[in-house]
Motif scaffolding. Structure first.
Motif, PDB file in Angstrom:
ATOM      1  N   GLU A 221      77.570 -16.626 -29.954  1.00  0.00           N
ATOM      2  CA  GLU A 221      78.920 -17.087 -29.661  1.00  0.00           C
ATOM      3  C   GLU A 221      78.987 -18.062 -28.500  1.00  0.00           C
ATOM      4  O   GLU A 221      80.045 -18.357 -28.001  1.00  0.00           O
ATOM      5  CB  GLU A 221      79.823 -15.885 -29.351  1.00  0.00           C
ATOM      6  CG  GLU A 221      80.285 -15.196 -30.613  1.00  0.00           C
ATOM      7  CD  GLU A 221      80.253 -13.702 -30.441  1.00  0.00           C
ATOM      8  OE1 GLU A 221      80.437 -13.245 -29.309  1.00  0.00           O
ATOM      9  OE2 GLU A 221      80.027 -12.985 -31.430  1.00  0.00           O
ATOM     10  N   ASN A 222      77.832 -18.552 -28.079  1.00  0.00           N
ATOM     11  CA  ASN A 222      77.880 -19.241 -26.806  1.00  0.00           C
ATOM     12  C   ASN A 222      78.080 -20.737 -26.847  1.00  0.00           C
ATOM     13  O   ASN A 222      78.607 -21.307 -25.916  1.00  0.00           O
ATOM     14  CB  ASN A 222      76.640 -18.925 -26.001  1.00  0.00           C
ATOM     15  CG  ASN A 222      76.845 -17.662 -25.237  1.00  0.00           C
ATOM     16  OD1 ASN A 222      77.856 -17.532 -24.569  1.00  0.00           O
ATOM     17  ND2 ASN A 222      75.952 -16.723 -25.385  1.00  0.00           N
ATOM     18  N   ILE A 223      77.649 -21.382 -27.907  1.00  0.00           N
ATOM     19  CA  ILE A 223      77.811 -22.827 -27.900  1.00  0.00           C
ATOM     20  C   ILE A 223      79.049 -23.214 -28.667  1.00  0.00           C
ATOM     21  O   ILE A 223      79.146 -24.302 -29.187  1.00  0.00           O
ATOM     22  CB  ILE A 223      76.596 -23.535 -28.490  1.00  0.00           C
ATOM     23  CG1 ILE A 223      75.350 -22.780 -28.176  1.00  0.00           C
ATOM     24  CG2 ILE A 223      76.472 -24.924 -27.913  1.00  0.00           C
ATOM     25  CD1 ILE A 223      74.148 -23.458 -28.696  1.00  0.00           C
ATOM     26  N   SER A 224      79.990 -22.314 -28.758  1.00  0.00           N
ATOM     27  CA  SER A 224      81.201 -22.628 -29.500  1.00  0.00           C
ATOM     28  C   SER A 224      81.869 -23.847 -28.915  1.00  0.00           C
ATOM     29  O   SER A 224      81.988 -23.993 -27.705  1.00  0.00           O
ATOM     30  CB  SER A 224      82.167 -21.464 -29.409  1.00  0.00           C
ATOM     31  OG  SER A 224      81.554 -20.349 -29.954  1.00  0.00           O
TER      32      SER A 224
ATOM     33  N   TRP B  74      77.211 -22.257 -34.978  1.00  0.00           N
ATOM     34  CA  TRP B  74      78.216 -22.315 -33.936  1.00  0.00           C
ATOM     35  C   TRP B  74      79.537 -22.847 -34.484  1.00  0.00           C
ATOM     36  O   TRP B  74      79.562 -23.528 -35.501  1.00  0.00           O
ATOM     37  CB  TRP B  74      77.718 -23.218 -32.801  1.00  0.00           C
ATOM     38  CG  TRP B  74      76.393 -22.786 -32.275  1.00  0.00           C
ATOM     39  CD1 TRP B  74      76.079 -21.540 -31.788  1.00  0.00           C
ATOM     40  CD2 TRP B  74      75.188 -23.547 -32.198  1.00  0.00           C
ATOM     41  NE1 TRP B  74      74.768 -21.497 -31.411  1.00  0.00           N
ATOM     42  CE2 TRP B  74      74.186 -22.708 -31.650  1.00  0.00           C
ATOM     43  CE3 TRP B  74      74.841 -24.857 -32.523  1.00  0.00           C
ATOM     44  CZ2 TRP B  74      72.889 -23.135 -31.423  1.00  0.00           C
ATOM     45  CZ3 TRP B  74      73.541 -25.278 -32.292  1.00  0.00           C
ATOM     46  CH2 TRP B  74      72.586 -24.418 -31.750  1.00  0.00           C
ATOM     47  N   ASN B  75      80.609 -22.549 -33.784  1.00  0.00           N
ATOM     48  CA  ASN B  75      81.900 -23.146 -34.123  1.00  0.00           C
ATOM     49  C   ASN B  75      81.874 -24.613 -33.753  1.00  0.00           C
ATOM     50  O   ASN B  75      81.692 -24.960 -32.600  1.00  0.00           O
ATOM     51  CB  ASN B  75      83.019 -22.487 -33.313  1.00  0.00           C
ATOM     52  CG  ASN B  75      83.285 -21.088 -33.783  1.00  0.00           C
ATOM     53  OD1 ASN B  75      82.959 -20.744 -34.906  1.00  0.00           O
ATOM     54  ND2 ASN B  75      83.866 -20.279 -32.924  1.00  0.00           N
TER      55      ASN B  75
ATOM     56  N   ASN C 213      81.393 -20.383 -19.494  1.00  0.00           N
ATOM     57  CA  ASN C 213      81.320 -19.062 -20.094  1.00  0.00           C
ATOM     58  C   ASN C 213      81.302 -17.944 -19.082  1.00  0.00           C
ATOM     59  O   ASN C 213      80.761 -18.059 -18.004  1.00  0.00           O
ATOM     60  CB  ASN C 213      80.081 -18.985 -20.972  1.00  0.00           C
ATOM     61  CG  ASN C 213      80.328 -18.077 -22.128  1.00  0.00           C
ATOM     62  OD1 ASN C 213      80.377 -16.877 -21.943  1.00  0.00           O
ATOM     63  ND2 ASN C 213      80.524 -18.652 -23.286  1.00  0.00           N
TER      64      ASN C 213
ATOM     65  N   LEU D 137      73.635 -16.322 -21.392  1.00  0.00           N
ATOM     66  CA  LEU D 137      73.216 -17.702 -21.159  1.00  0.00           C
ATOM     67  C   LEU D 137      71.872 -17.749 -20.443  1.00  0.00           C
ATOM     68  O   LEU D 137      71.043 -18.607 -20.722  1.00  0.00           O
ATOM     69  CB  LEU D 137      74.291 -18.454 -20.382  1.00  0.00           C
ATOM     70  CG  LEU D 137      75.468 -18.850 -21.265  1.00  0.00           C
ATOM     71  CD1 LEU D 137      76.560 -19.478 -20.443  1.00  0.00           C
ATOM     72  CD2 LEU D 137      75.037 -19.813 -22.345  1.00  0.00           C
TER      73      LEU D 137
ATOM     74  N   ILE E 106      69.425 -17.389 -23.131  1.00  0.00           N
ATOM     75  CA  ILE E 106      69.127 -18.630 -23.855  1.00  0.00           C
ATOM     76  C   ILE E 106      68.207 -19.516 -23.036  1.00  0.00           C
ATOM     77  O   ILE E 106      67.221 -20.056 -23.541  1.00  0.00           O
ATOM     78  CB  ILE E 106      70.418 -19.393 -24.167  1.00  0.00           C
ATOM     79  CG1 ILE E 106      71.335 -18.543 -25.024  1.00  0.00           C
ATOM     80  CG2 ILE E 106      70.115 -20.686 -24.887  1.00  0.00           C
ATOM     81  CD1 ILE E 106      72.680 -19.158 -25.212  1.00  0.00           C
TER      82      ILE E 106
END
Lengths: 145, 230, 223, 201
Positions: free
Chosen positions: A31-34, B176-177, C187, C193, C196
């Protein structure tokens, strides 16, 4: 440690590293690079006022109001939650009720979102307009064609 | 299939197929454009603007395909010491760059009326921009080293390192969105595009592939000749 | 054991080398600070702007100034034949790449890391952000060192266009910038993060020795 | 010990050297002779396995060189035509670094003794960059003693050196050969030291 042994060790090490890395990245990127948040995601995390964010979803049916020639308000929804949006400016061609959209702007307060920019998001379905009207007439039209 | 890895056989084979390929690419391009502009229907949402798709999607596919070919040839050339792979890499890189550029330009022409913006920094668009810069760097590597034997190997290594970008481009819309819509045509599911619009898309794609092959043949042949004269 | 001893002695050599070239690193840090001043002078001294922009500016400048030190990475050792010597001393090219990467991290990036608190005071980055910035830069600097190793080994025989190395580093550092600056600004979920970033770090670690080793080999063969 | 058979190397379709065979065993001194650009350095690099020959094979102790590389590298010292000493460090620091990375057990008294024979002892604290070319070369040759390996491979060791030093080095080569070592070096002129074999490129 001979040169071949060094290489062999390094090959094994690299493989382990790559496997761990893929797992780490796949686990964490969900969900992080939305590019945008959906209204439901925003309801769970606390809404930050006066911070530029993007919200994506569908324009709720029967929520679009034209206040003046260039001022609009509407609700953006993901079928679970919806957010009230104010916007002043020009809307893209594709913008209409039931259509996907991404809006960029600030929360004025917990309930009202002031959009600065509106992007229309179109889906991956392409079909001639004649067929669409036929489908609608015969009642076979649904979004997931 | 030896002509794919041997420059002499490639020359022979290219001489045979060049003219048919050239004719075919011109014919297909004309037919495809006729289909795209006159015979295909308007989209139910996007109206006439959807016709940009017939340029945008093939060029996007080809930009990825070119890179994939370069990756495969880099592996072949480095692992099995086939210099023909380096020749292909040098020849094909500018073609890939052009396709990427066409993809980016047509995409922003499409994005302005539909999304309401020329450009956004979402995952798909960013990764394609990165792909374009990677192509540019490959070209730079190919022109800035003095020694041919060095630069082709360095370029191949760079291509391999840069190939990390490929899956990111391909799957960015699924993972991803993004503002960019997900893939219309994928292997796993039935394509969500009407046959009447699928036909020009396929014709245009084949036409683009043949155009790419035509230019590639010309460039590879020149590259072979240049190397013989060093 | 003998091998471990060899590795330690390699770092003794690196230490001596970098100590004698310490003015280069200091110049680098000075460049970093002067660019911060230039940012402040050109944008204006408004504090609120910098609490918003500060982290991004810091990262950009860190990236730019660490690409400046890339020329030192292999070039000197390559030109006076020390890389060949190390290889003949029983280090594979891959191992040389790994050792050099860590040496660059220790002797060039760590001084930068130490200068971050001061820089963040100048740019009015808050304490809470500073902690996150330090962690993300620690990971990011390791990635940058690996990328630097790849790009400078590619560039060893490039006599004409040295800037190409910086461009290569910068194009591959885009994901780091996205995630590192994302850590602080957008975020809330810091841990994932960091996950990542460490994933990217591991990938560069896995790729770096092979890519740099191959390039070093090509450079030594064709010199 | 080292056996090279029919080595040929082509680069960009140009033959650099062709069909060269050498056999290096303990007690031998081999000189590679040739004009500028005749491929002496390239040949030495091939012997060092830094370059791959287009055809021909190299054996080390009866095994293929590429199969036995580590042992081979543990037994050789290579002095390139470039100087590997670090210019911005002092002579003493350079020696210390070499002693460390080559895990040498040579004590400093011995090194100082050699340095005084080479007339370098006064420069012990000086930076290498202040030394003359000949002195830097002599310092480089000191690595032969520090590394203390069996095979010495030297590329143009006598450039910038005076007659006296050349004779001294020739003497050192002979001493090395008596201790079951062997030497291979390249030179574009006749260095007038006794050699046991000659290869013309």
């Amino acid at each position: 440690m001979s040169l071949r042994y060094q290489r062999l060790l390094l090959i094994i090490l690299s493989l382990i590293l790559i496997i761990t890395a893929t797992m780490l990245i796949l686990y964490n990127t969900r969900e992080n690079i939305s590019y945008f948040y959906t209204p439901s995601e925003l309801n769970y995390s606390n809404i930050k006022i006066n911070k530029l964010i993007r919200i994506g979803g569908f324009v709720e049916k029967n929520s679009f109001n034209k206040v003046s020639s260039s001022t609009f308000n509407f609700r953006i929804t993901d079928d679970l939650n919806s957010i009230y949006v104010n916007y002043t400016g020009i809307l893209p061609d594709l913008f209409r009720e039931g259509q996907g959209a991404v809006i960029e702007g600030y929360f004025q307060n917990e309930k009202v979102f002031n959009a600065k920019t509106v992007f229309a998001k179109h889906d991956e379905n392409y079909m001639p307009s004649s067929i669409k009207s036929k489908l609608e007439n015969s009642g076979y039209w649904n979004k997931n064609y | 299939m030896r002509f794919l890895i041997n420059s002499k056989r490639f020359n022979v084979f290219a001489d045979i197929i060049f003219k048919p390929v050239l004719v075919l690419s011109i014919v297909l391009l004309i037919v495809g454009l006729i289909f795209a502009f006159f015979l295909s229907p308007d989209d139910y949402q996007q109206g006439s603007t959807v016709r940009i798709m017939y340029v945008h999607v093939p060029s996007a596919w080809l930009s990825l395909m070119t890179y994939l070919i370069m990756t495969v040839y880099s592996i072949i050339a480095l692992a099995f010491r086939m210099p023909f792979g380096f020749i292909v890499n040098t020849a094909v890189a500018p073609i890939g760059a052009i396709f990427t550029l066409v993809c980016i330009i047509s995409g922003s022409l499409w994005g302005k009326p539909m999304w309401g913006t020329w450009w956004v920094w979402d995952a798909r668009l960013t990764s394609v921009a990165v792909l374009f810069i990677i192509y540019l760097i490959i070209i730079f590597i190919n022109i800035s080293f003095e020694n041919v034997r060095v630069r082709e190997k360095i370029a191949a290594i760079f291509i391999l390192v840069g190939s990390i970008n490929l899956p990111i481009i391909k799957f960015s819309v699924d993972w991803w969105n993004t503002l960019h819509q997900p893939a219309t045509i994928s292997k796993l599911s039935k394509p969500s595009i009407d046959p009447s619009m699928m036909t020009p898309l396929i014709i245009m794609t084949i036409a683009f592939i043949f155009i790419g092959i035509t230019i590639a043949i010309l460039r590879i042949k020149t590259e072979i000749i240049t190397r013989e004269n060093i | 054991m003998i091998f471990l001893h060899k590795l330690l002695n390699f770092y003794y050599r690196e230490y001596k080398l970098n100590l004698s070239g310490f003015q280069d690193i200091l110049t680098n840090i000075t460049f970093f600070f002067i660019s911060i001043f230039i940012f402040i002078f050109s944008i204006g001294p408004e504090k609120e702007t910098y609490s918003f922009l500060g982290v991004g500016i810091l990262w950009t400048l860190l990236l730019l100034s660490s690409t400046l030190s890339l020329r030192k990475f292999y070039q000197d050792d390559f030109e006076n034949g020390n890389l060949t010597l190390l290889h003949l001393n029983g280090f594979s090219f891959e191992l040389i790449a790994i050792l050099k990467t860590f040496s660059h991290f220790i002797f060039v990036q760590i001084p930068f890391l130490l200068s971050i608190p001061l820089a963040s005071i100048l740019l009015n980055v808050g304490n809470e952000k500073l902690y996150r910035l330090t962690i993300s830069f620690l990971l990011g600097a390791l990635i940058l060192s690996s990328l630097g190793s790849i790009s400078s080994s590619m560039n060893l025989l490039n006599k004409r266009n040295y800037l190409l190395g910086s461009v290569i580093v910068m194009i591959f550092s885009i994901p780091i910038i996205i995630f590192s600056v994302g850590i602080i600004n957008i975020n809330e979920n810091f841990n994932s993060l960091v996950g990542i970033l460490s994933g990217i770090l591991l990938i560069t670690f896995a790729v770096n020795p092979w890519a740099s080793g191959a390039c070093l080999k090509i450079a030594i063969q064709n010199n | 010990m080292l056996l090279a058979q029919n080595l040929t190397l082509c680069r960009l379709e140009r033959i650099i050297f062709e069909n060269i065979s050498i056999s290096l065993s303990s007690g031998k001194i081999i000189i590679l002779k040739g004009k500028n650009g005749s491929g002496k350095t390239t040949f030495l690099k091939t012997i060092l396995n830094l370059l791959e020959p287009t055809s021909g094979t190299i054996y080390w102790k009866g095994k293929l060189l590429s199969r036995n590389l580590y042992d081979y590298y543990n037994n050789l010292t290579y002095i390139a035509d470039k100087t590997s000493s670090i210019k911005q460090l002092s002579v003493y620091e350079n020696i210390k670094i070499w002693k460390k990375i080559f895990s040498s057990h040579m004590n400093y008294e011995k090194i100082e003794e050699i340095l005084s024979i080479l007339n370098l002892k006064v420069f012990l604290g000086a930076r290498v960059s202040t030394l003359s070319l000949g002195e830097i070369k002599k310092l480089e040759l000191l690595r032969l003693m520090i590394e203390n390996k069996k095979i010495w491979i030297l590329d143009e060791p006598f450039t910038n050196l005076d007659m006296e030093t050349i004779n001294l080095i020739g003497q050192t080569f002979e001493d090395h050969c008596k201790n079951e070592g062997c030497v291979i070096f390249s030179s574009h002129q006749d260095p007038l030291i006794p050699v046991s074999d000659e290869v013309n490129l």
